[in-house]
Design a protein around this motif. Structure first.
Motif, PDB file in Angstrom:
ATOM      1  N   ASN A  50       0.827  -1.214   0.000  1.00  0.00           N
ATOM      2  CA  ASN A  50       0.000   0.000   0.000  1.00  0.00           C
ATOM      3  C   ASN A  50       0.858   1.259   0.000  1.00  0.00           C
ATOM      4  O   ASN A  50       0.560   2.227  -0.717  1.00  0.00           O
ATOM      5  N   ALA A  51       1.924   1.242   0.796  1.00  0.00           N
ATOM      6  CA  ALA A  51       2.796   2.417   0.877  1.00  0.00           C
ATOM      7  C   ALA A  51       3.548   2.647  -0.424  1.00  0.00           C
ATOM      8  O   ALA A  51       3.713   3.797  -0.865  1.00  0.00           O
ATOM      9  N   LEU A  52       4.005   1.588  -1.057  1.00  0.00           N
ATOM     10  CA  LEU A  52       4.706   1.731  -2.342  1.00  0.00           C
ATOM     11  C   LEU A  52       3.765   2.288  -3.406  1.00  0.00           C
ATOM     12  O   LEU A  52       4.146   3.161  -4.201  1.00  0.00           O
ATOM     13  N   GLU A  53       2.538   1.785  -3.433  1.00  0.00           N
ATOM     14  CA  GLU A  53       1.553   2.299  -4.392  1.00  0.00           C
ATOM     15  C   GLU A  53       1.233   3.760  -4.109  1.00  0.00           C
ATOM     16  O   GLU A  53       1.142   4.579  -5.033  1.00  0.00           O
ATOM     17  N   ASP A  54       1.070   4.107  -2.823  1.00  0.00           N
ATOM     18  CA  ASP A  54       0.759   5.494  -2.461  1.00  0.00           C
ATOM     19  C   ASP A  54       1.888   6.447  -2.850  1.00  0.00           C
ATOM     20  O   ASP A  54       1.638   7.641  -3.103  1.00  0.00           O
ATOM     21  N   ASN A  55       3.110   5.925  -2.897  1.00  0.00           N
ATOM     22  CA  ASN A  55       4.263   6.763  -3.248  1.00  0.00           C
ATOM     23  C   ASN A  55       4.637   6.660  -4.728  1.00  0.00           C
ATOM     24  O   ASN A  55       5.700   7.118  -5.129  1.00  0.00           O
ATOM     25  N   GLY A  56       3.755   6.068  -5.527  1.00  0.00           N
ATOM     26  CA  GLY A  56       3.923   6.101  -6.976  1.00  0.00           C
ATOM     27  C   GLY A  56       4.923   5.124  -7.547  1.00  0.00           C
ATOM     28  O   GLY A  56       5.450   5.349  -8.637  1.00  0.00           O
ATOM     29  N   ALA A  57       5.183   4.007  -6.846  1.00  0.00           N
ATOM     30  CA  ALA A  57       6.092   3.007  -7.394  1.00  0.00           C
ATOM     31  C   ALA A  57       5.478   2.340  -8.618  1.00  0.00           C
ATOM     32  O   ALA A  57       4.263   2.204  -8.735  1.00  0.00           O
ATOM     33  N   CYS A  58       6.330   1.916  -9.535  1.00  0.00           N
ATOM     34  CA  CYS A  58       5.911   1.086 -10.668  1.00  0.00           C
ATOM     35  C   CYS A  58       5.954  -0.351 -10.161  1.00  0.00           C
ATOM     36  O   CYS A  58       6.983  -1.020 -10.231  1.00  0.00           O
ATOM     37  N   LEU A  59       4.859  -0.816  -9.612  1.00  0.00           N
ATOM     38  CA  LEU A  59       4.847  -1.980  -8.736  1.00  0.00           C
ATOM     39  C   LEU A  59       4.146  -3.185  -9.355  1.00  0.00           C
ATOM     40  O   LEU A  59       3.108  -3.057  -9.985  1.00  0.00           O
ATOM     41  N   GLU A  60       4.743  -4.341  -9.125  1.00  0.00           N
ATOM     42  CA  GLU A  60       4.090  -5.619  -9.389  1.00  0.00           C
ATOM     43  C   GLU A  60       4.383  -6.510  -8.187  1.00  0.00           C
ATOM     44  O   GLU A  60       5.426  -6.376  -7.539  1.00  0.00           O
ATOM     45  N   SER A  61       3.464  -7.398  -7.861  1.00  0.00           N
ATOM     46  CA  SER A  61       3.678  -8.237  -6.686  1.00  0.00           C
ATOM     47  C   SER A  61       3.047  -9.599  -6.887  1.00  0.00           C
ATOM     48  O   SER A  61       2.155  -9.781  -7.726  1.00  0.00           O
ATOM     49  N   MET A  62       3.522 -10.565  -6.095  1.00  0.00           N
ATOM     50  CA  MET A  62       2.959 -11.906  -6.100  1.00  0.00           C
ATOM     51  C   MET A  62       2.924 -12.417  -4.665  1.00  0.00           C
ATOM     52  O   MET A  62       3.965 -12.495  -4.001  1.00  0.00           O
ATOM     53  N   LEU A  63       1.740 -12.741  -4.190  1.00  0.00           N
ATOM     54  CA  LEU A  63       1.572 -13.358  -2.882  1.00  0.00           C
ATOM     55  C   LEU A  63       1.399 -14.855  -3.131  1.00  0.00           C
ATOM     56  O   LEU A  63       0.379 -15.298  -3.652  1.00  0.00           O
ATOM     57  N   MET A  64       2.422 -15.626  -2.765  1.00  0.00           N
ATOM     58  CA  MET A  64       2.481 -17.047  -3.119  1.00  0.00           C
ATOM     59  C   MET A  64       1.681 -17.863  -2.115  1.00  0.00           C
ATOM     60  O   MET A  64       2.013 -17.925  -0.930  1.00  0.00           O
ATOM     61  N   ASN A  65       0.647 -18.520  -2.590  1.00  0.00           N
ATOM     62  CA  ASN A  65      -0.267 -19.261  -1.739  1.00  0.00           C
ATOM     63  C   ASN A  65       0.433 -20.440  -1.071  1.00  0.00           C
ATOM     64  O   ASN A  65       1.137 -21.216  -1.712  1.00  0.00           O
ATOM     65  N   GLY A  66       0.258 -20.560   0.260  1.00  0.00           N
ATOM     66  CA  GLY A  66       0.794 -21.689   0.999  1.00  0.00           C
ATOM     67  C   GLY A  66       2.278 -21.616   1.302  1.00  0.00           C
ATOM     68  O   GLY A  66       2.847 -22.564   1.841  1.00  0.00           O
ATOM     69  N   VAL A  67       2.922 -20.500   0.977  1.00  0.00           N
ATOM     70  CA  VAL A  67       4.365 -20.351   1.170  1.00  0.00           C
ATOM     71  C   VAL A  67       4.627 -19.543   2.427  1.00  0.00           C
ATOM     72  O   VAL A  67       4.001 -18.511   2.667  1.00  0.00           O
ATOM     73  N   GLY A  68       5.564 -20.009   3.257  1.00  0.00           N
ATOM     74  CA  GLY A  68       5.971 -19.282   4.452  1.00  0.00           C
ATOM     75  C   GLY A  68       7.199 -18.444   4.192  1.00  0.00           C
ATOM     76  O   GLY A  68       7.432 -17.986   3.073  1.00  0.00           O
ATOM     77  N   HIS A  69       8.016 -18.266   5.239  1.00  0.00           N
ATOM     78  CA  HIS A  69       9.219 -17.442   5.122  1.00  0.00           C
ATOM     79  C   HIS A  69      10.374 -18.303   4.611  1.00  0.00           C
ATOM     80  O   HIS A  69      11.165 -18.862   5.376  1.00  0.00           O
TER      81      HIS A  69
END
Length: 324
Positions: free
Chosen positions: A195-214
């Motif tokens: 959210n913060a990166l988007e609010d600050n105008g980053a050219c952003l792409e992301s992937m939240l990997m299902n079932g993956v931990g740290h």
């Protein structure tokens, strides 16, 4: 700062192991920084050509010294680097495992500066990536040097919003790809950062990997990292600053069917809206194609993962698909 670093390079003690100026090689060495010997590990891909400018990836390792140092991190990323013809540069965080102490930050800058002297680096194709503490440092180090790095890849960053608050304004028009596991403190380490990166105008792409931990040992790691790298490599983020920000919410193109045989339709988009379109294979090579009435035909028909990169209303998007 640059001039000071170049002066200090004169005092480096350099030890190279397994050096090869041509072709594939792994290299370990040390530099003296403020009377402290600091280690690093490099990987030079098979395709390295000293007569041409080559892309470079700065790799920042995690904190756990029981598993991670520069060599272990380099070796983890070797296949990814080879797949994408990347010179891989991995500084070592030292006995405490941290890669962002003041001496480590100085060391990293000196090392990267030296690499540009030892090898033929494309200064417009330098990237930084890291996992866990290295992901955190990708933000704290990379966002302070957006004039040097075309894109940043943060993986499972061990960070909360307070740690990077001061560098967030530098995210404007910066290509950033965020990879994160759905079981890895999403409410503190992922959602607020996105959210913060988007609010600050980053050219952003992301992937939240299902079932993956740290973990960095997630399924299809090298293909996923390649997808992220291709987004950074093909993004034209500076264009976004001249566009109404509401355009960032436009629908993505949908590839149907996916997987396919090399013959597919583009839905949610009209060909007339496309300012450009490119298709790349898993190692970043441009692939020939034909397109008529939003139907795409790949000419080579070779099975594998492919990437559709397109610019629509000034915004670059990347979609992956499979030919089977």
């Amino acid at each position: 700062m640059k001039s000071n670093m170049k002066k200090q390079i004169l005092y480096f003690v350099i030890l190279l192991v397994g050096v090869s100026c041509f072709g594939q090689s792994t290299i370990e060495g040390t530099l003296m920084v403020d009377n402290t010997e600091k280690s690093y590990a490099l990987y030079i891909p098979e395709a390295y050509d000293p007569s041409e400018a080559n892309p470079m990836m700065l790799g920042l390792h995690p904190l756990n010294t029981n598993r991670w140092d520069a060599i272990a991190w380099r070796d983890t990323l070797i296949q990814f680097a080879e797949m994408n013809d990347l010179i891989l540069v991995c500084p070592d965080g030292g006995p405490d495992g941290r890669i962002d102490d003041p001496i480590d930050t100085l060391f990293t800058s000196m090392l990267v500066d030296s690499i540009s002297q030892w090898y033929t680096i494309d200064e417009e194709q330098k990237y930084a990536m890291g996992f866990s503490w290295g992901g955190r440092t990708t933000y704290t180090y990379g966002l302070r040097r957006t004039d040097e790095y075309k894109g940043l890849l943060a993986i499972g960053a061990a960070v909360d919003i307070t740690i990077i608050q001061d560098v967030l304004p530098s995210a404007k028009d910066q290509a950033i790809y965020v990879l994160h596991g759905s079981q890895d403190a999403v409410s503190t380490r992922y959602t607020p950062i996105i959210n913060a990166l988007e609010d600050n105008g980053a050219c952003l792409e992301s992937m939240l990997m299902n079932g993956v931990g740290h973990t960095i040992d997630f399924p299809n790691r090298n293909n996923i990292l390649t997808e992220a790298y291709n987004f950074l490599r093909t993004s034209n983020c500076g264009v976004i600053s001249s566009i109404d920000r509401t355009n960032s919410n436009i629908q993505k193109a949908r590839i149907t069917p996916n997987p396919n045989s090399g013959h597919f339709s583009l839905e949610n988009i009209n060909k007339t809206e496309l300012e450009s379109i490119e298709i790349y294979n898993s190692v970043g090579q441009s692939i020939d194609y034909d397109i008529q009435n939003n139907v795409v035909e790949i000419n080579n028909g070779i099975k594998g993962i492919y990437y559709l990169s397109y610019i629509r209303r000034g915004i670059t998007k990347v979609e992956s698909f499979i030919i089977d």
